[in-house]
Design a protein around this motif. Structure first.
Motif, PDB file in Angstrom:
ATOM      1  N   ASN A  79       0.863  -1.195   0.000  1.00 30.72           N
ATOM      2  CA  ASN A  79       0.000   0.000   0.000  1.00 30.72           C
ATOM      3  C   ASN A  79       0.889   1.232   0.000  1.00 30.72           C
TER       4      ASN A  79
ATOM      5  N   THR B 208      -1.288  -3.869   7.132  1.00 34.36           N
ATOM      6  CA  THR B 208      -1.871  -3.749   5.767  1.00 34.36           C
ATOM      7  C   THR B 208      -3.212  -3.021   5.768  1.00 34.36           C
TER       8      THR B 208
ATOM      9  N   THR C  44       3.326  -1.495   3.780  1.00 28.21           N
ATOM     10  CA  THR C  44       2.689  -0.180   3.591  1.00 28.21           C
ATOM     11  C   THR C  44       3.762   0.893   3.670  1.00 28.21           C
TER      12      THR C  44
ATOM     13  N   VAL D 291      -3.520   0.849  -3.659  1.00 27.04           N
ATOM     14  CA  VAL D 291      -4.031  -0.246  -2.829  1.00 27.04           C
ATOM     15  C   VAL D 291      -3.176  -1.460  -3.205  1.00 27.04           C
TER      16      VAL D 291
ATOM     17  N   VAL E  43      -5.412   7.307  -0.415  1.00 22.55           N
ATOM     18  CA  VAL E  43      -4.628   6.152  -0.890  1.00 22.55           C
ATOM     19  C   VAL E  43      -4.044   6.429  -2.279  1.00 22.55           C
TER      20      VAL E  43
ATOM     21  N   ILE F 232       0.169   5.222   1.081  1.00 26.50           N
ATOM     22  CA  ILE F 232      -0.883   6.067   1.657  1.00 26.50           C
ATOM     23  C   ILE F 232      -0.290   7.417   2.053  1.00 26.50           C
TER      24      ILE F 232
ATOM     25  N   ILE G 148      -6.207  -0.495   5.439  1.00 25.66           N
ATOM     26  CA  ILE G 148      -6.523   0.744   4.703  1.00 25.66           C
ATOM     27  C   ILE G 148      -7.822   1.260   5.315  1.00 25.66           C
TER      28      ILE G 148
END
Ligand code: HBI
Ligand code: FE
Length: 290
Positions: free
Chosen positions: A209, A266, A231, A277, A274, A211, A268
């Protein structure tokens, strides 16, 4: 007192602040060779991948001679740029000692280098991770301010018993941070820029991910230390990162965090901004292979 980090014993030859003489002459030709191999590999790979400020800072390391930098020479250049210096330590040091060094613009760098047969696997930060990974950005005034503010904040976090929350901010910025520059994703975290594999993975892979960084969100998010990140958090600029942290009032933030659950790595959240993904295929494949 050391909190968080395992009970570390200060080696005989270390001073009260855990620093040791670098004794640059003690490094062997083979150890200098390991530095050169790692330096060569990363310097080829990072243009186009690493943040502009990191590449500009690399010049600080282009010292007169190849091999492991001499910290006196390095600190002389660094101090002229931002008042930072590099001091040698035997390895991981207690959190409070670590924070105190950062709060005084001293970056503690491990006084050893990995073996030639361990190029890609690192137990503890060695001189390549610490100096190649962390030092170039210390030549950037904004990032140098951020690192000092982190040290000051770290000392305060000990009073709130909140070091493990603040350590996540360090992890997802200083160690594994990404930055958006002219709409392109670049790396600036030391753990990524000093890693041959992860400096590709962090930018190219669909697995993790990505973010937008938000302070409280990062400080809730767990992380793993034994493999590529699942992430990454992305900032828009070092100015923005510094502003978010210096404007924050950490006392109420720590109180809020007490009432909120930690987030698995992980996760979200609906309110996340974001960028990617992730498929998490890398981590799943590794878990299956284990
Ligand atoms: N010690 N030498 C060294 N280098 C680090 O990066 C380091 C440390 N001690 C503690 C620590 N990092 C982290 O726990 C900080 O977030 C406090
Ligand atoms: Fe590090």
């Amino acid at each position: 007192m050391a909190t968080g980090s395992p009970t570390l014993t200060r080696p005989e030859n270390a001073a009260d602040d855990w620093t040791v003489p670098q004794d640059w002459d003690h490094f062997t030709a083979e150890e200098h060779g390991v530095w050169d191999t790692l330096f060569e590999r990363q310097s080829k790979q990072l243009p186009g991948r690493a943040a502009d400020a990191f590449l500009e800072g690399l010049d600080v390391l282009h010292l007169s001679r190849p091999g492991i930098p001499n910290f006196e020479e390095l600190s002389e250049k660094l101090t002229k740029a931002t008042g930072w210096q590099v001091v040698a330590v035997p390895g991981l040091i207690p959190d409070d000692v670590f924070f105190d060094h950062l709060a005084n613009r001293r970056f503690p760098a491990g006084n050893f280098i990995r073996r030639a047969d361990q190029l890609d696997y690192l137990q503890e930060p060695d001189v390549f991770h610490d100096v190649f990974g962390h030092v170039p950005l210390l030549a950037n005034p904004i990032f140098g301010d951020y690192m000092q503010a982190y040290g000051q904040g770290g000392l305060r976090s000990l009073e709130f018993g909140a070091i493990h929350k603040l350590a996540r901010l360090y992890w997802y910025t200083v160690e594994f941070g990404l930055i958006r520059e002219n709409d392109e994703l670049k790396i600036y975290g030391a753990g990524i820029v000093s890693s041959h594999g992860e400096s590709k993975f962090a930018i190219d892979s669909d697995s993790p991910n990505r973010i937008k960084l938000q302070l409280q969100r990062v400080m809730r998010t767990e992380y793993r230390i034994d493999d590529y990140q699942q992430t990454y958090f992305v900032i828009d600029s070092f100015e923005d990162l510094l502003r978010r942290t210096s404007d924050a009032d950490f006392a109420p933030l720590y109180a809020e965090l007490e009432a909120l659950d930690d987030l698995p790595v992980t996760t979200i959240l609906p309110e996340d901004e974001v960028l990617t993904v992730g498929t998490q295929e890398y981590a799943e494949a590794k878990a299956k292979a284990a």
